[in-house]
Design a protein around this motif. Structure first.
Motif, short mmCIF file in Angstrom:
data_model
loop_
_atom_site.label_atom_id
_atom_site.label_comp_id
_atom_site.label_asym_id
_atom_site.label_seq_id
_atom_site.Cartn_x
_atom_site.Cartn_y
_atom_site.Cartn_z
N MET A 1 0.85 -1.17 0.00
CA MET A 1 0.00 0.00 0.00
C MET A 1 0.90 1.23 0.00
N SER A 2 0.60 2.16 -0.85
CA SER A 2 1.38 3.38 -1.01
C SER A 2 0.92 4.45 -0.03
N ASN A 3 1.82 5.36 0.32
CA ASN A 3 1.46 6.50 1.15
C ASN A 3 1.02 7.69 0.29
N GLU A 4 0.96 7.51 -1.02
CA GLU A 4 0.47 8.57 -1.90
C GLU A 4 -1.05 8.50 -1.91
N TYR A 5 -1.67 9.54 -1.40
CA TYR A 5 -3.12 9.55 -1.28
C TYR A 5 -3.75 10.08 -2.55
N LYS A 6 -4.85 9.47 -2.96
CA LYS A 6 -5.55 9.90 -4.16
C LYS A 6 -6.39 11.14 -3.88
N PHE A 7 -6.44 11.99 -4.89
CA PHE A 7 -7.32 13.16 -4.89
C PHE A 7 -8.48 12.88 -5.83
N PHE A 8 -9.46 13.77 -5.82
CA PHE A 8 -10.64 13.63 -6.67
C PHE A 8 -10.27 13.36 -8.13
N GLU A 9 -9.29 14.10 -8.64
CA GLU A 9 -8.90 13.95 -10.05
C GLU A 9 -8.32 12.57 -10.37
N VAL A 108 -16.12 2.71 -9.03
CA VAL A 108 -16.44 4.13 -9.18
C VAL A 108 -17.45 4.27 -10.31
N VAL A 109 -18.60 4.89 -10.02
CA VAL A 109 -19.65 5.01 -11.04
C VAL A 109 -20.02 6.44 -11.40
N ASP A 110 -19.60 7.43 -10.59
CA ASP A 110 -19.95 8.81 -10.90
C ASP A 110 -18.99 9.76 -10.19
N LYS A 111 -18.74 10.91 -10.83
CA LYS A 111 -17.95 11.98 -10.24
C LYS A 111 -18.61 13.30 -10.62
N LYS A 112 -18.69 14.21 -9.65
CA LYS A 112 -19.21 15.55 -9.98
C LYS A 112 -18.61 16.55 -9.00
N ASP A 113 -18.62 17.80 -9.41
CA ASP A 113 -18.11 18.85 -8.55
C ASP A 113 -19.05 19.03 -7.36
N ALA A 114 -18.46 19.35 -6.22
CA ALA A 114 -19.25 19.70 -5.04
C ALA A 114 -19.54 21.20 -5.09
N LYS A 115 -20.39 21.67 -4.19
CA LYS A 115 -20.68 23.10 -4.13
C LYS A 115 -19.41 23.90 -3.81
N GLN A 116 -18.57 23.34 -2.96
CA GLN A 116 -17.32 23.99 -2.63
C GLN A 116 -16.30 23.64 -3.72
N PRO A 117 -15.58 24.63 -4.24
CA PRO A 117 -14.63 24.36 -5.33
C PRO A 117 -13.44 23.49 -4.91
N THR A 118 -13.26 23.27 -3.63
CA THR A 118 -12.13 22.49 -3.14
C THR A 118 -12.37 20.99 -3.14
N GLY A 120 -14.91 17.40 -4.63
CA GLY A 120 -15.84 16.77 -5.55
C GLY A 120 -16.58 15.67 -4.81
N VAL A 121 -17.66 15.19 -5.42
CA VAL A 121 -18.43 14.08 -4.86
C VAL A 121 -18.25 12.88 -5.79
N LEU A 143 -18.87 9.87 -1.60
CA LEU A 143 -17.69 10.30 -0.88
C LEU A 143 -17.37 11.75 -1.24
N TYR A 144 -16.97 12.50 -0.27
CA TYR A 144 -16.59 13.91 -0.43
C TYR A 144 -15.06 13.91 -0.51
N VAL A 145 -14.49 14.29 -1.68
CA VAL A 145 -13.08 14.08 -1.94
C VAL A 145 -12.39 15.41 -2.26
N THR A 146 -11.26 15.65 -1.62
CA THR A 146 -10.47 16.86 -1.84
C THR A 146 -9.91 16.87 -3.27
#
Length: 152
Positions: A1-9, A108-118, A120-121, A143-146
């Motif tokens: 397992m890597s210590n590199e954490y995934k971001f929304f992108e 993973v079945v869907d990705k969209k921007d959250a209301k906050q620009p920081t 995604g959901v 999931l609420y993802v940075t």
């Protein structure tokens, strides 16, 4: 397992993985009944269960859900960029018996921007099956993802 954490992108639609398995024991069911207060006889009373059409004690649906969540954490690890946003659907289409081994496929079945620009959901399905390949729990998990590079 890597210590590199995934971001929304970093999450891709249709990406998936399978967890390891876990065998459900009588102790698991008894401990879950004690923790939850759910002492329904379908779970803890062998004589009652024998008188029912299923003929055996069965695991609580939410025990199956909680254990599948644990299997996911054991496989994916902790990611400080990901927070639980909620569940759109939880279903228990199959029965889990003492001695069944469950595992969970996450997709993973869907990705969209959250209301906050920081953030995604992200929506993923979590399909838990037994050793016979029968679905015993199905979850749509948001999931609420940075975001790595938020747009202001």
């Amino acid at each position: 397992m890597s210590n590199e954490y995934k971001f929304f992108e970093d999450f891709k639609i249709e990406e998936s993985y399978m967890t390891a398995g876990r065998t459900i024991t009588e102790t698991d069911i008894v401990m879950h009944a004690m923790h939850s207060g759910d002492f329904m006889p379908h779970h803890i009373d062998e004589e009652f269960a024998k008188s029912q059409p299923i003929k055996h004690r069965i695991a609580h649906g939410n025990l199956t859900f909680v254990f599948s969540t644990g299997l996911i954490f054991q496989t994916a690890g902790m990611n400080p960029n990901v927070m639980n946003y909620g569940y759109g659907k939880i279903r228990y289409p199959g029965i889990v018996y003492i001695g069944d081994t469950i595992k969970t496929e996450v997709k993973v079945v869907d990705k969209k921007d959250a209301k906050q620009p920081t953030h995604g959901v992200l929506t993923q399905t979590e399909t838990t099956t037994n050793q016979r390949g029968e679905t015993v729990c199905y979850v749509e998990h948001m999931l609420y993802v940075t975001k790595r590079n938020p747009k202001a």
